[in-house]
Design an enzyme around this catalytic site. Structure first.
Site, PDB file in Angstrom:
ATOM      1  N   LYS A 112       0.811  -1.222   0.000  1.00  0.00           N
ATOM      2  CA  LYS A 112       0.000   0.000   0.000  1.00  0.00           C
ATOM      3  C   LYS A 112       0.839   1.265   0.000  1.00  0.00           C
ATOM      4  O   LYS A 112       0.376   2.317  -0.434  1.00  0.00           O
ATOM      5  CB  LYS A 112      -0.946   0.017   1.211  1.00  0.00           C
ATOM      6  CG  LYS A 112      -2.178  -0.841   1.028  1.00  0.00           C
ATOM      7  CD  LYS A 112      -3.253  -0.436   2.026  1.00  0.00           C
ATOM      8  CE  LYS A 112      -4.538  -1.188   1.825  1.00  0.00           C
ATOM      9  NZ  LYS A 112      -5.568  -0.813   2.821  1.00  0.00           N
ATOM     10  N   LYS A 193      -5.370  -9.557  -6.476  1.00  0.00           N
ATOM     11  CA  LYS A 193      -6.489  -9.825  -5.565  1.00  0.00           C
ATOM     12  C   LYS A 193      -7.626  -8.832  -5.825  1.00  0.00           C
ATOM     13  O   LYS A 193      -7.364  -7.650  -6.063  1.00  0.00           O
ATOM     14  CB  LYS A 193      -5.959  -9.641  -4.138  1.00  0.00           C
ATOM     15  CG  LYS A 193      -6.953  -9.868  -3.044  1.00  0.00           C
ATOM     16  CD  LYS A 193      -6.420  -9.346  -1.720  1.00  0.00           C
ATOM     17  CE  LYS A 193      -6.403  -7.833  -1.683  1.00  0.00           C
ATOM     18  NZ  LYS A 193      -6.308  -7.219  -0.364  1.00  0.00           N
ATOM     19  N   LYS A 196     -11.004  -3.435  -2.858  1.00  0.00           N
ATOM     20  CA  LYS A 196     -11.870  -2.248  -2.847  1.00  0.00           C
ATOM     21  C   LYS A 196     -11.150  -1.020  -3.384  1.00  0.00           C
ATOM     22  O   LYS A 196     -11.790  -0.089  -3.831  1.00  0.00           O
ATOM     23  CB  LYS A 196     -12.279  -1.938  -1.409  1.00  0.00           C
ATOM     24  CG  LYS A 196     -13.299  -2.876  -0.829  1.00  0.00           C
ATOM     25  CD  LYS A 196     -13.421  -2.581   0.654  1.00  0.00           C
ATOM     26  CE  LYS A 196     -14.521  -3.376   1.303  1.00  0.00           C
ATOM     27  NZ  LYS A 196     -14.432  -3.293   2.765  1.00  0.00           N
TER      28      LYS A 196
HETATM   29  P1  AMP Z   1     -11.548  -5.414   3.926  1.00  0.00           P
HETATM   30  O1  AMP Z   1     -12.420  -5.018   2.808  1.00  0.00           O
HETATM   31  O2  AMP Z   1     -10.101  -5.252   3.612  1.00  0.00           O
HETATM   32  O3  AMP Z   1     -11.950  -4.824   5.229  1.00  0.00           O
HETATM   33  O4  AMP Z   1     -11.756  -6.990   4.074  1.00  0.00           O
HETATM   34  C1  AMP Z   1     -12.816  -7.612   4.766  1.00  0.00           C
HETATM   35  C2  AMP Z   1     -12.610  -9.109   4.731  1.00  0.00           C
HETATM   36  O5  AMP Z   1     -12.676  -9.581   3.374  1.00  0.00           O
HETATM   37  C3  AMP Z   1     -11.240  -9.564   5.261  1.00  0.00           C
HETATM   38  O6  AMP Z   1     -11.400 -10.747   6.018  1.00  0.00           O
HETATM   39  C4  AMP Z   1     -10.449  -9.830   4.009  1.00  0.00           C
HETATM   40  O7  AMP Z   1      -9.425 -10.782   4.188  1.00  0.00           O
HETATM   41  C5  AMP Z   1     -11.523 -10.366   3.075  1.00  0.00           C
HETATM   42  N1  AMP Z   1     -11.172 -10.131   1.656  1.00  0.00           N
HETATM   43  C6  AMP Z   1     -10.877  -8.931   1.087  1.00  0.00           C
HETATM   44  N2  AMP Z   1     -10.605  -9.095  -0.234  1.00  0.00           N
HETATM   45  C7  AMP Z   1     -10.721 -10.429  -0.489  1.00  0.00           C
HETATM   46  C8  AMP Z   1     -10.569 -11.221  -1.673  1.00  0.00           C
HETATM   47  N3  AMP Z   1     -10.231 -10.675  -2.842  1.00  0.00           N
HETATM   48  N4  AMP Z   1     -10.777 -12.558  -1.576  1.00  0.00           N
HETATM   49  C9  AMP Z   1     -11.122 -13.115  -0.390  1.00  0.00           C
HETATM   50  N5  AMP Z   1     -11.278 -12.429   0.746  1.00  0.00           N
HETATM   51  C10 AMP Z   1     -11.091 -11.088   0.714  1.00  0.00           C
END
Ligand code: AMP
Ligand code: TRP
Length: 326
Positions: A112, A193, A196
């Site tokens: 990041k 990956k 967002k």
């Molecule tokens: P975040 O949006 O970063 O707060 O992520 C929320 C949850 O979604 C966390 O447990 C991340 O590890 C999971 N996550 C985010 N992106 C992915 C992805 N591309 N594939 C699987 N899990 C994800």
């Protein structure tokens, strides 16, 4: 006694099927097995610049989506991180027990902060706040996608270091990563990956995308120049589409490969769009119902904070007593 689960999700960007398939779907499905706490981590969100009005709206959106995917406030505590001051307080204390070198090894920070001139100290320190989130609730199990595994392991290291100095104070948490779907990849670039913060409009399928948008995004998804539809990790585009199909249909890999034998990528994409639209439709409907009355979510979140505060205060007091504060 049931094991304690804690997990969090950031209220930034648009919540996508990676978040759902890698994390929130499992949180919802296993609520009866555990004693659950889920948190909308708004203090993590401000580690990168946010517009106040957008952040406010996103906190509500993510809260609504958590409930829409099936998190039930009768069976789980759901709250907004900044409503419970103990998170910031414990994060500061943990900072003082975390070697800089450990933080410097975090791959998410390295990625990041790449090519960025002015990343905040908060972004670097983000894992200490995440460790505080987890350790404040004597958490046993942290269900997350693959990208967060390293942060949970760091949390365990911090807890172990603290316990080695002061004696048993923190419960040691373990990450739980799903076997399939822990790393859903971007549709436009299956080497990356699904995220967002990735800009491309065909990158992610968002939980609130309308059917035509979903169909178009899947139609444009990157594949390869081969023909047969089989699970092959060396063909990441097709592999990712098949994994998403598998998770939305619940079919076995053998069934799926047999079903698509002799068919082409256009068929795969058409059928994938159908199952994703069908799978997201009840979530979208429930989201619309939940957010129709703006006061409803607020009252649930006030209740969630009320439930979380005494649990967090208890552990914070234990920590402060242990180190000689107060
Ligand atoms: P975040 O949006 O970063 O707060 O992520 C929320 C949850 O979604 C966390 O447990 C991340 O590890 C999971 N996550 C985010 N992106 C992915 C992805 N591309 N594939 C699987 N899990 C994800
Ligand atoms: N860092 C996590 C993410 O970006 C969100 C998060 C914050 C979290 N605190 C947590 C996840 C505690 C699990 C446990 O996805």
């Amino acid at each position: 006694m049931k094991k304690r689960v804690f997990s969090g999700i950031q209220p930034t960007g648009d919540t996508h099927i990676g978040n759902y398939l890698g994390a929130t779907k499992h949180w919802a499905a296993r609520q009866d097995e555990y004693d659950n706490i889920f948190c909308i981590v708004d203090l993590h969100a401000i580690t990168t610049p946010q517009e106040p009005e957008v952040l406010k709206a996103k906190i509500r959106e993510v809260t609504g989506l958590l409930l829409a995917v099936g998190i039930d406030t009768e069976r789980s505590i759901v709250f907004i991180q900044s409503h419970v001051p103990a998170h910031s307080e414990l994060a500061w204390i943990l900072n003082c027990f975390t070697p800089m070198g450990w933080m410097q090894r975090m791959t998410q920070y390295k990625e990041k902060s790449k090519n960025q001139e002015s990343v905040s100290t908060g972004l670097f320190d983000y894992p200490a706040l995440m460790a505080a989130d987890i350790l404040l609730y004597d958490t046993d199990v942290v269900p997350v996608g693959e990208d967060q595994k390293q942060h949970v392991e760091l949390t365990r290291d911090i807890a172990q270091r603290f316990n080695a100095i002061y004696g048993d104070t923190f419960v040691l948490p373990s990450p739980v990563i799903p076997d399939i779907g822990a790393r859903i990849m971007g549709l436009d670039d299956p080497e990356k990956k699904m995220s967002k913060s990735e800009p491309g409009s065909n990158h992610a399928i968002n939980l609130l995308d309308p059917p035509d948008v979903i169909t178009n995004k899947i139609k444009r998804a990157a594949t390869d120049s081969l023909r047969d539809i089989v699970y092959d990790e060396n063909r990441p585009g097709v592999y990712n589409l098949l994994v998403i199909y598998e998770l939305f249909t619940g079919k076995s890999r053998q069934e799926i490969v047999d079903h698509f034998a002799g068919k082409g990528y256009a068929d795969l994409k058409k059928e994938l769009a159908e199952v994703v639209i069908e799978g997201l439709s009840p979530i979208q409907k429930k989201y619309a119902d939940l957010t129709a009355d703006p006061g409803y979510l607020d009252s649930l979140m006030a209740k969630g904070a009320e439930q979380a505060i005494p649990l967090a205060e208890k552990v914070l007091t234990r920590v402060k007593d242990t180190i000689g504060l107060g």
